[in-house]
Design a protein around this motif. Structure first.
Motif, PDB file in Angstrom:
ATOM      1  N   MET A   1       0.823  -1.193   0.000  1.00 22.11           N
ATOM      2  CA  MET A   1       0.000   0.000   0.000  1.00 22.11           C
ATOM      3  C   MET A   1       0.872   1.264   0.000  1.00 22.11           C
ATOM      4  N   LEU A   2       1.932   1.236   0.802  1.00 22.79           N
ATOM      5  CA  LEU A   2       2.803   2.402   0.878  1.00 22.79           C
ATOM      6  C   LEU A   2       3.484   2.659  -0.463  1.00 22.79           C
ATOM      7  N   GLU A   3       3.985   1.598  -1.081  1.00 16.61           N
ATOM      8  CA  GLU A   3       4.651   1.749  -2.381  1.00 16.61           C
ATOM      9  C   GLU A   3       3.670   2.241  -3.439  1.00 16.61           C
ATOM     10  N   HIS A   4       2.450   1.716  -3.404  1.00 18.36           N
ATOM     11  CA  HIS A   4       1.419   2.153  -4.353  1.00 18.36           C
ATOM     12  C   HIS A   4       1.126   3.649  -4.171  1.00 18.36           C
ATOM     13  N   SER A   5       1.042   4.079  -2.923  1.00 14.80           N
ATOM     14  CA  SER A   5       0.785   5.502  -2.630  1.00 14.80           C
ATOM     15  C   SER A   5       1.926   6.375  -3.149  1.00 14.80           C
ATOM     16  N   ALA A   6       3.152   5.903  -2.997  1.00 19.08           N
ATOM     17  CA  ALA A   6       4.315   6.669  -3.467  1.00 19.08           C
ATOM     18  C   ALA A   6       4.270   6.823  -4.982  1.00 19.08           C
ATOM     19  N   VAL A   7       3.989   5.748  -5.681  1.00 16.13           N
ATOM     20  CA  VAL A   7       3.915   5.803  -7.145  1.00 16.13           C
ATOM     21  C   VAL A   7       2.779   6.722  -7.583  1.00 16.13           C
ATOM     22  N   ALA A   8       1.624   6.633  -6.908  1.00 13.93           N
ATOM     23  CA  ALA A   8       0.484   7.487  -7.244  1.00 13.93           C
ATOM     24  C   ALA A   8       0.812   8.962  -7.030  1.00 13.93           C
ATOM     25  N   ALA A   9       1.714   9.246  -6.079  1.00 10.42           N
ATOM     26  CA  ALA A   9       2.116  10.627  -5.802  1.00 10.42           C
ATOM     27  C   ALA A   9       3.260  11.086  -6.692  1.00 10.42           C
ATOM     28  N   GLY A  10       3.727  10.193  -7.569  1.00 11.35           N
ATOM     29  CA  GLY A  10       4.796  10.559  -8.496  1.00 11.35           C
ATOM     30  C   GLY A  10       6.189  10.343  -7.958  1.00 11.35           C
ATOM     31  N   CYS A  11       6.331   9.541  -6.926  1.00 14.92           N
ATOM     32  CA  CYS A  11       7.640   9.252  -6.339  1.00 14.92           C
ATOM     33  C   CYS A  11       8.073   7.834  -6.696  1.00 14.92           C
ATOM     34  N   ALA A  12       9.344   7.551  -6.505  1.00 15.56           N
ATOM     35  CA  ALA A  12       9.837   6.189  -6.676  1.00 15.56           C
ATOM     36  C   ALA A  12       9.377   5.354  -5.482  1.00 15.56           C
ATOM     37  N   LYS A  13       9.196   4.058  -5.704  1.00 15.82           N
ATOM     38  CA  LYS A  13       8.705   3.170  -4.643  1.00 15.82           C
ATOM     39  C   LYS A  13       9.546   3.275  -3.376  1.00 15.82           C
TER      40      LYS A  13
END
Length: 172
Positions: A1-13
């Motif tokens: 979930m955290l990695e998905h949120s990071a990608v959705a925010a435009g950040c690297a996992k």
């Protein structure tokens, strides 16, 4: 979930773990703190004068500011089911902040009862809001106004009962 949120925010996992070393828990607390900061800023423009009007305005402002993130809020509600202590902590923080922004300065037992009552009303309102498709969330506003009115009726009855009971003297 955290990695998905990071990608959705435009950040690297892997960046997510740098910013939120505690994982999803840290992300959730960050989101809650950011929403409270937004509410404080919005409250600077509050025009309401009556206490109940302020509370209703603050809750509606909080919900409206989350309007674009309703799906995320639904997921957050699910997260809180699995992490109730964190959910209750953030709910208590929101209820306290709303009362403070509305001008409450109580320091007696009512401090706790006010916050508990508001947390219950907010929770019910939030669940209704999540599926409200009315323009400007007018249906949610109507529900919130009714719940606050019910609470005020209860407060009046409680006050009258306390006055009535205060008239009795205990004989020795």
């Amino acid at each position: 979930m955290l990695e998905h949120s990071a990608v959705a925010a435009g950040c690297a996992k892997n960046e997510a773990y740098i910013h939120f070393p505690g994982g999803v828990s840290d992300l959730v607390d960050f989101f809650a703190a950011e929403k409270l900061a937004e509410l404080r800023k919005a409250a600077e423009n509050m025009q309401e004068e009556k206490l109940t009007g302020k509370i209703i305005w603050l809750i509606m402002e909080y919900l409206k500011s989350s309007g674009e993130n309703r799906e995320a809020i639904k997921k957050l509600a699910g997260y809180y089911v699995l992490n109730p202590a964190q959910g209750l902590k953030n709910l208590a923080g929101l209820a306290d902040e709303i009362w403070r922004l509305a001008g409450d300065k109580s320091a007696d037992f009512s401090y706790y009862t006010k916050r508990f009552s508001l947390a219950a009303i907010y929770s019910q309102t939030l669940l209704f809001w999540l599926s409200d498709d009315s323009e400007g969330f007018t249906a949610t506003l109507g529900l919130l106004e009714r719940r606050i009115a019910d609470l005020m009726k209860f407060q009046k009855v409680k006050k009258k009962a306390a006055e009535w009971l205060g008239n009795f003297k205990v004989s020795q």
